[in-house]
Design a protein around this motif. Sequence first.
Motif, PDB file in Angstrom:
ATOM      1  N   ILE A  61      -1.273 -32.188  34.207  1.00 45.09           N
ATOM      2  CA  ILE A  61      -1.986 -31.456  35.277  1.00 45.09           C
ATOM      3  C   ILE A  61      -3.345 -31.284  34.773  1.00 45.09           C
ATOM      4  O   ILE A  61      -3.537 -31.395  33.236  1.00 45.09           O
ATOM      5  CB  ILE A  61      -1.257 -30.157  35.537  1.00 45.09           C
ATOM      6  CG1 ILE A  61      -1.163 -29.232  34.271  1.00 45.09           C
ATOM      7  CG2 ILE A  61      -0.086 -30.224  36.319  1.00 45.09           C
ATOM      8  CD1 ILE A  61      -0.760 -27.903  34.636  1.00 45.09           C
ATOM      9  N   GLU A  62      -4.279 -31.071  35.674  1.00 42.10           N
ATOM     10  CA  GLU A  62      -5.711 -30.933  35.195  1.00 42.10           C
ATOM     11  C   GLU A  62      -6.218 -29.851  36.069  1.00 42.10           C
ATOM     12  O   GLU A  62      -5.732 -29.621  37.056  1.00 42.10           O
ATOM     13  CB  GLU A  62      -6.558 -32.162  35.522  1.00 42.10           C
ATOM     14  CG  GLU A  62      -6.461 -33.345  34.400  1.00 42.10           C
ATOM     15  CD  GLU A  62      -7.462 -34.338  34.745  1.00 42.10           C
ATOM     16  OE1 GLU A  62      -8.679 -34.133  34.515  1.00 42.10           O
ATOM     17  OE2 GLU A  62      -6.937 -35.585  35.374  1.00 42.10           O
ATOM     18  N   VAL A  63      -7.081 -28.969  35.375  1.00 42.36           N
ATOM     19  CA  VAL A  63      -7.678 -28.045  36.283  1.00 42.36           C
ATOM     20  C   VAL A  63      -9.168 -28.093  36.106  1.00 42.36           C
ATOM     21  O   VAL A  63      -9.808 -28.520  35.046  1.00 42.36           O
ATOM     22  CB  VAL A  63      -7.139 -26.537  35.521  1.00 42.36           C
ATOM     23  CG1 VAL A  63      -8.041 -25.486  36.031  1.00 42.36           C
ATOM     24  CG2 VAL A  63      -5.923 -26.230  35.655  1.00 42.36           C
ATOM     25  N   THR A  64      -9.661 -27.884  37.405  1.00 43.02           N
ATOM     26  CA  THR A  64     -11.041 -28.365  37.384  1.00 43.02           C
ATOM     27  C   THR A  64     -11.886 -27.177  38.089  1.00 43.02           C
ATOM     28  O   THR A  64     -11.222 -26.778  39.187  1.00 43.02           O
ATOM     29  CB  THR A  64     -11.287 -29.914  37.837  1.00 43.02           C
ATOM     30  OG1 THR A  64     -12.865 -30.065  38.132  1.00 43.02           O
ATOM     31  CG2 THR A  64     -10.727 -29.839  39.481  1.00 43.02           C
ATOM     32  N   ALA A  65     -13.205 -27.074  38.193  1.00 45.12           N
ATOM     33  CA  ALA A  65     -13.779 -26.094  39.004  1.00 45.12           C
ATOM     34  C   ALA A  65     -14.769 -27.098  39.810  1.00 45.12           C
ATOM     35  O   ALA A  65     -15.499 -26.592  40.525  1.00 45.12           O
ATOM     36  CB  ALA A  65     -14.912 -25.343  37.891  1.00 45.12           C
ATOM     37  N   GLU A  66     -14.529 -28.358  39.798  1.00 39.85           N
ATOM     38  CA  GLU A  66     -15.412 -29.194  40.862  1.00 39.85           C
ATOM     39  C   GLU A  66     -15.015 -28.901  42.428  1.00 39.85           C
ATOM     40  O   GLU A  66     -14.071 -28.643  42.315  1.00 39.85           O
ATOM     41  CB  GLU A  66     -14.931 -30.767  40.632  1.00 39.85           C
ATOM     42  CG  GLU A  66     -15.587 -31.343  39.164  1.00 39.85           C
ATOM     43  CD  GLU A  66     -14.900 -32.938  39.136  1.00 39.85           C
ATOM     44  OE1 GLU A  66     -15.199 -33.444  40.034  1.00 39.85           O
ATOM     45  OE2 GLU A  66     -14.716 -33.286  37.945  1.00 39.85           O
ATOM     46  N   TYR A  67     -16.184 -29.140  42.875  1.00 40.25           N
ATOM     47  CA  TYR A  67     -15.897 -28.876  44.498  1.00 40.25           C
ATOM     48  C   TYR A  67     -15.175 -30.104  44.998  1.00 40.25           C
ATOM     49  O   TYR A  67     -15.814 -31.426  44.689  1.00 40.25           O
ATOM     50  CB  TYR A  67     -17.156 -28.667  45.375  1.00 40.25           C
ATOM     51  CG  TYR A  67     -16.959 -28.740  46.615  1.00 40.25           C
ATOM     52  CD1 TYR A  67     -16.163 -27.594  47.232  1.00 40.25           C
ATOM     53  CD2 TYR A  67     -17.302 -29.637  47.501  1.00 40.25           C
ATOM     54  CE1 TYR A  67     -16.071 -27.507  48.703  1.00 40.25           C
ATOM     55  CE2 TYR A  67     -17.233 -29.556  48.785  1.00 40.25           C
ATOM     56  CZ  TYR A  67     -16.686 -28.604  49.259  1.00 40.25           C
ATOM     57  OH  TYR A  67     -16.447 -28.636  50.617  1.00 40.25           O
ATOM     58  N   PHE A  68     -14.386 -30.219  45.757  1.00 41.40           N
ATOM     59  CA  PHE A  68     -13.640 -31.338  46.335  1.00 41.40           C
ATOM     60  C   PHE A  68     -13.818 -31.349  48.124  1.00 41.40           C
ATOM     61  O   PHE A  68     -13.529 -30.107  48.630  1.00 41.40           O
ATOM     62  CB  PHE A  68     -12.247 -31.360  46.134  1.00 41.40           C
ATOM     63  CG  PHE A  68     -11.813 -31.915  44.846  1.00 41.40           C
ATOM     64  CD1 PHE A  68     -11.759 -33.088  44.388  1.00 41.40           C
ATOM     65  CD2 PHE A  68     -11.694 -30.848  43.712  1.00 41.40           C
ATOM     66  CE1 PHE A  68     -11.688 -33.627  43.142  1.00 41.40           C
ATOM     67  CE2 PHE A  68     -11.476 -31.431  42.467  1.00 41.40           C
ATOM     68  CZ  PHE A  68     -11.453 -32.769  42.219  1.00 41.40           C
TER      69      PHE A  68
END
Length: 171
Positions: free
Chosen positions: A109-116
């Motif tokens: 898994i990856e956690v990101t703060a990027e906007y999708f």
Amino acid sequence: MTDFQAGWRVIYTKPRHEKKVTEQLSKLAVDAFLPTVKSLRKWSDRKKYIDAPLFPSYVFVHLKNDHHYVDSLDIDGVLYYVKSGNEIARVSAAVIDHIRFIVNKGQEIEVTAEYFQSGKCLLIREGPFTGFACEVVQYKGKEKILVRIDLLQRSILLNLPQEYLMEAVSC
């Protein structure tokens, strides 16, 4: 804190203080949960796998009384409790259990703060995130399942088999 209700809350820490805060909370007999994942770090002379926080600068805390709340604020490295409006935000035990399951299973898994941009909306019907709404998005050239965690303003990206998913009515 008036009308205190026991439950899971989230502490925001100074950068790279998550493990120290978790240790200090355990010394105060406060239940804390710091989800970590194995991450490969590279230096100029070596590579090493380390346990990195899944949500950098966040520690989940189970408060049983208002004394735990007050004592935890005095720990070096603690900045504040995450709030929703004027209230300290609560995290359901089910969400904590889901995160524990995924971390213990070692799923990629990856956690990101990027906007999708919003993707195709689906519902997870099996696995650790059963019942959660998710979206199919493109990430680094691959289709990934995105579960948004609004409280932390983060998104979890993971791979799930197609049979774990079903069409959702709305996101």
